[in-house]
Enzyme design. Structure first.
Site, PDB file in Angstrom:
ATOM      1  N   ASP A  45     -12.048   7.346   4.250  1.00 43.28           N
ATOM      2  CA  ASP A  45     -10.618   7.131   4.715  1.00 43.28           C
ATOM      3  C   ASP A  45     -10.560   5.369   4.938  1.00 43.28           C
ATOM      4  O   ASP A  45      -9.425   5.209   5.648  1.00 43.28           O
ATOM      5  CB  ASP A  45     -10.805   7.660   6.386  1.00 43.28           C
ATOM      6  CG  ASP A  45      -9.670   7.610   7.148  1.00 43.28           C
ATOM      7  OD1 ASP A  45      -8.507   7.917   6.539  1.00 43.28           O
ATOM      8  OD2 ASP A  45      -9.422   7.611   8.241  1.00 43.28           O
ATOM      9  N   ASP A  52       1.517   6.275   5.920  1.00 41.78           N
ATOM     10  CA  ASP A  52       0.593   5.298   5.240  1.00 41.78           C
ATOM     11  C   ASP A  52       1.008   4.766   4.055  1.00 41.78           C
ATOM     12  O   ASP A  52       0.440   3.914   3.513  1.00 41.78           O
ATOM     13  CB  ASP A  52      -0.570   6.040   5.078  1.00 41.78           C
ATOM     14  CG  ASP A  52      -2.069   5.260   5.193  1.00 41.78           C
ATOM     15  OD1 ASP A  52      -1.844   4.285   5.943  1.00 41.78           O
ATOM     16  OD2 ASP A  52      -3.069   5.625   4.604  1.00 41.78           O
ATOM     17  N   ASP A  77      -2.251  10.576   3.710  1.00 46.29           N
ATOM     18  CA  ASP A  77      -3.683  10.139   3.664  1.00 46.29           C
ATOM     19  C   ASP A  77      -4.443  11.186   5.059  1.00 46.29           C
ATOM     20  O   ASP A  77      -4.499  10.963   6.111  1.00 46.29           O
ATOM     21  CB  ASP A  77      -3.814   8.606   4.524  1.00 46.29           C
ATOM     22  CG  ASP A  77      -5.191   8.251   4.873  1.00 46.29           C
ATOM     23  OD1 ASP A  77      -6.115   8.995   4.104  1.00 46.29           O
ATOM     24  OD2 ASP A  77      -5.503   7.453   5.521  1.00 46.29           O
ATOM     25  N   ARG A 118      -7.873  -0.400   1.166  1.00 46.18           N
ATOM     26  CA  ARG A 118      -8.405  -1.589   0.633  1.00 46.18           C
ATOM     27  C   ARG A 118      -8.696  -1.196  -0.788  1.00 46.18           C
ATOM     28  O   ARG A 118      -8.832  -2.083  -1.758  1.00 46.18           O
ATOM     29  CB  ARG A 118      -9.553  -2.034   1.542  1.00 46.18           C
ATOM     30  CG  ARG A 118     -10.720  -1.036   1.528  1.00 46.18           C
ATOM     31  CD  ARG A 118     -11.663  -1.373   2.564  1.00 46.18           C
ATOM     32  NE  ARG A 118     -10.960  -1.036   4.109  1.00 46.18           N
ATOM     33  CZ  ARG A 118     -11.454  -1.336   5.258  1.00 46.18           C
ATOM     34  NH1 ARG A 118     -12.427  -1.658   5.605  1.00 46.18           N
ATOM     35  NH2 ARG A 118     -10.822  -0.624   6.270  1.00 46.18           N
ATOM     36  N   LYS A 173       0.753  -1.423  -0.164  1.00 45.67           N
ATOM     37  CA  LYS A 173      -0.046  -0.015   0.123  1.00 45.67           C
ATOM     38  C   LYS A 173       0.943   1.187  -0.045  1.00 45.67           C
ATOM     39  O   LYS A 173       1.706   1.427   0.879  1.00 45.67           O
ATOM     40  CB  LYS A 173      -0.987  -0.054   1.300  1.00 45.67           C
ATOM     41  CG  LYS A 173      -1.741   1.278   1.294  1.00 45.67           C
ATOM     42  CD  LYS A 173      -2.334   1.265   2.649  1.00 45.67           C
ATOM     43  CE  LYS A 173      -3.162   2.527   3.034  1.00 45.67           C
ATOM     44  NZ  LYS A 173      -3.945   2.601   4.107  1.00 45.67           N
ATOM     45  N   GLU A 197      -9.517   4.012   2.414  1.00 48.78           N
ATOM     46  CA  GLU A 197      -9.037   4.092   1.485  1.00 48.78           C
ATOM     47  C   GLU A 197      -7.912   2.927   0.723  1.00 48.78           C
ATOM     48  O   GLU A 197      -7.669   2.518  -0.423  1.00 48.78           O
ATOM     49  CB  GLU A 197      -8.357   5.395   0.753  1.00 48.78           C
ATOM     50  CG  GLU A 197      -6.897   5.602   1.360  1.00 48.78           C
ATOM     51  CD  GLU A 197      -6.644   5.308   2.736  1.00 48.78           C
ATOM     52  OE1 GLU A 197      -5.513   4.945   2.961  1.00 48.78           O
ATOM     53  OE2 GLU A 197      -7.527   5.732   3.529  1.00 48.78           O
ATOM     54  N   LYS A 210      -9.783  13.164   8.436  1.00 43.94           N
ATOM     55  CA  LYS A 210      -9.141  12.684   9.939  1.00 43.94           C
ATOM     56  C   LYS A 210      -9.275  13.931  10.579  1.00 43.94           C
ATOM     57  O   LYS A 210      -9.148  14.821  10.442  1.00 43.94           O
ATOM     58  CB  LYS A 210      -7.887  12.017   9.754  1.00 43.94           C
ATOM     59  CG  LYS A 210      -7.733  10.814   9.102  1.00 43.94           C
ATOM     60  CD  LYS A 210      -6.195  10.492   8.960  1.00 43.94           C
ATOM     61  CE  LYS A 210      -6.194   9.075   7.995  1.00 43.94           C
ATOM     62  NZ  LYS A 210      -6.782   7.894   8.894  1.00 43.94           N
TER      63      LYS A 210
END
Length: 509
Positions: A358, A299, A281, A362, A276, A360, A288
């Site tokens: 959020d 991230d 993020d 996956r 990933k 994201e 967030k």
């Protein structure tokens, strides 16, 4: 920092070794190892133990200088804990040795010594693990995130050359172990450096260039490594609607990175690592909280660890085919950003209702997991800082390991768990199953991208599992292990040790 080995029996005459520093072990009950005895002709070491200057407890250290009759400038005493008893072999297990190695690394980092001879690996239960632990501990202590401060940090202490004393019969395997450990440390350093860089430095383009740099560096001596970077138009042509939905709110162009290492046989099925690569993020429209959002530069920890692993694999010249796939982008809010309630079509054709922007990770991974089908892989392992729920479940000690429950997947899980135990980069297997898929049901699409607060890390894994049914697959959630917060804030380099050791074992089988 250079590392090498030297043959040495336990009763060698160390007193004549001309080195800046010799590291020897002592015991808690005021007993000396054979190496300490060899340096104790004048009684200085036993006197230090008797006086209480060093207790001998595991990890305690004391530096003695200019001892009479000793050619070395310094003798570093290291506590090994309880002395071996009559019914004990007295060898240190991996856990105890890890604590001791950390203390040695810290002690040597504070010395202005050019070199050191370390004898304590002679007392480890597993010599290979001990050498790896020492190398990684010393390299971790020496690590600095480069190039971000206005004034370069001047480091005036720390040992530049390290020699490990090993028995003559262990020389061959020790040299291999040190070479593997150095390659592993180089991969971990790369992972840390990439992850520690802020989002305005480490963009998707920066990550893509890092992959190309690895390919260029290790392709100078062979044609085993190559990099391919897919841009937005190519991803659109591949119908990666899920991945591209995450990129909508960012001005940074997305990059889909493919790094191939073909060290095995031409037709041998590759192991594929999917990382990933969300370089920052914000949460998107599902924004967030501001506190701690700076840590969302981490991230892309999965992508960083995959690149670090690929670097280690290339340096080790493993006889294995390994492919890294990294979907990389930012997750930002603006007028074009994907909204909660939007429905997108993934590369697999399955539709996804995005209830929370959020979640994201996956969304980018599912298209990558579909893309890798073309490689007809032997196994696929995705690595992601995926869910805060995994931190709630496992804290910061173990990465979460998820896979299906059948013979092939149980075997893959065992391989990964064993590699983690071997290196101390541990994982813990979590359940997945059809019952959890109920939480991902959507009234409007094939699935929702979240399953509610209950079992959050498990439902995230179940989401990914829907895109992996053409091959053997495992998912590592590293949200709790990829970085540290607080005063020690920084990337950990995990799970490079686990992944690289897993691949070393695969190449040897």
């Amino acid at each position: 920092m250079d590392f090498s080995t030297k043959p040495m029996a336990a009763n060698s005459n160390l007193s004549s070794s001309k080195t800046a520093c010799i590291v020897v072990g002592v015991y808690e009950n005021k007993k000396l190892t054979a190496e300490a005895e060899a340096l104790n002709a004048e009684g200085s070491i036993s006197a230090a133990l008797k006086s209480g200057d060093i207790t001998g407890k595991a990890g305690s250290t004391l530096v003695l200088r200019n001892l009479a009759g000793i050619a070395a400038d310094r003798v570093v005493l290291v506590g090994l804990g309880s002395a071996p008893g009559a019914k004990s072999a007295g060898l240190l297990n991996n856990t105890a040795f890890s604590k001791i190695a950390q203390s040695v690394a810290q002690c040597l980092s504070a010395l202005a010594a050019s070199d050191a001879l370390i004898t304590i690996a002679l007392h480890a239960e597993n010599l290979n693990a001990a050498l790896r632990t020492l190398v990684l501990a010393m390299r971790a202590t020496a690590y600095r995130c480069d190039g971000l401060k206005s004034k370069t940090e001047t480091i005036t202490t720390g040992v530049g050359k390290v020699v490990f004393a090993v028995r003559d019969e262990d020389q061959a395997t020790a040299r291999i172990s040190v070479a593997q450990s150095v390659a592993l440390a180089n991969g971990i350093d790369l992972t840390k450096q990439l992850a520690d860089l802020p989002g305005n430095f480490c963009t998707p383009t920066y990550l893509a260039n890092a992959a190309k740099k690895i390919a260029s560096e290790f392709n100078s001596t062979s044609n085993k490594l190559s990099a391919e970077i897919l841009g937005k138009k190519q991803c659109q042509a591949l119908k990666m609607g899920s991945f591209l939905s995450v990129t909508n709110g960012s001005d940074e162009p997305p990059k889909f990175i493919v790094l191939k290492y073909m060290g095995g046989k031409a037709k041998e099925a590759p192991v594929v690592l999917v990382g990933k690569g969300i370089t920052f993020d914000s949460g998107g429209i599902s924004l967030k909280a501001g506190l701690g959002m700076d840590e969302m530069k981490y991230d892309m920890g999965g992508a960083a660890s995959v690149l670090g692993t690929m670097r280690a694999v290339a340096e080790l010249n493993l006889r294995l085919n390994v492919i890294a796939v990294i979907p990389s982008c930012e997750n930002m809010p603006d007028g074009r950003a994907t909204k909660p309630g939007d429905i997108v079509t993934s590369m697999s054709g399955q539709t996804i209702e995005i209830l929370n922007t959020d979640a994201e990770g996956r969304l980018v991974l599912c298209d990558a997991l579909t893309y890798v089908e073309r490689f007809k892989p032997a196994a696929v392992i995705d690595v992601a800082t995926l869910t805060g729920a995994c931190i709630t479940s496992l804290g910061h000690h173990n990465s979460g390991l998820f896979t299906r429950h059948d013979d092939a997947h149980d075997a893959l899980a065992t391989e990964l768990l064993d590699a983690g135990k071997d290196t101390g980069d541990t994982a813990w297997r979590m359940p997945i199953g059809e019952a959890y898929n109920e939480q991902l049901k959507s009234n409007f699409a094939d699935m929702a991208n979240i399953g509610g607060p209950a079992a959050g890390s498990i439902t995230a894994a179940c989401f990914l599992e829907r895109f992996t049914r053409q091959y053997t697959w495992a998912h590592l959630d590293i949200a709790g292990t990829a970085w540290k917060s607080g005063a020690a804030k920084g990337a950990t380099g995990r799970p490079v040790s686990l992944l690289t050791t897993f691949l070393i074992h695969r190449a040897a089988s």
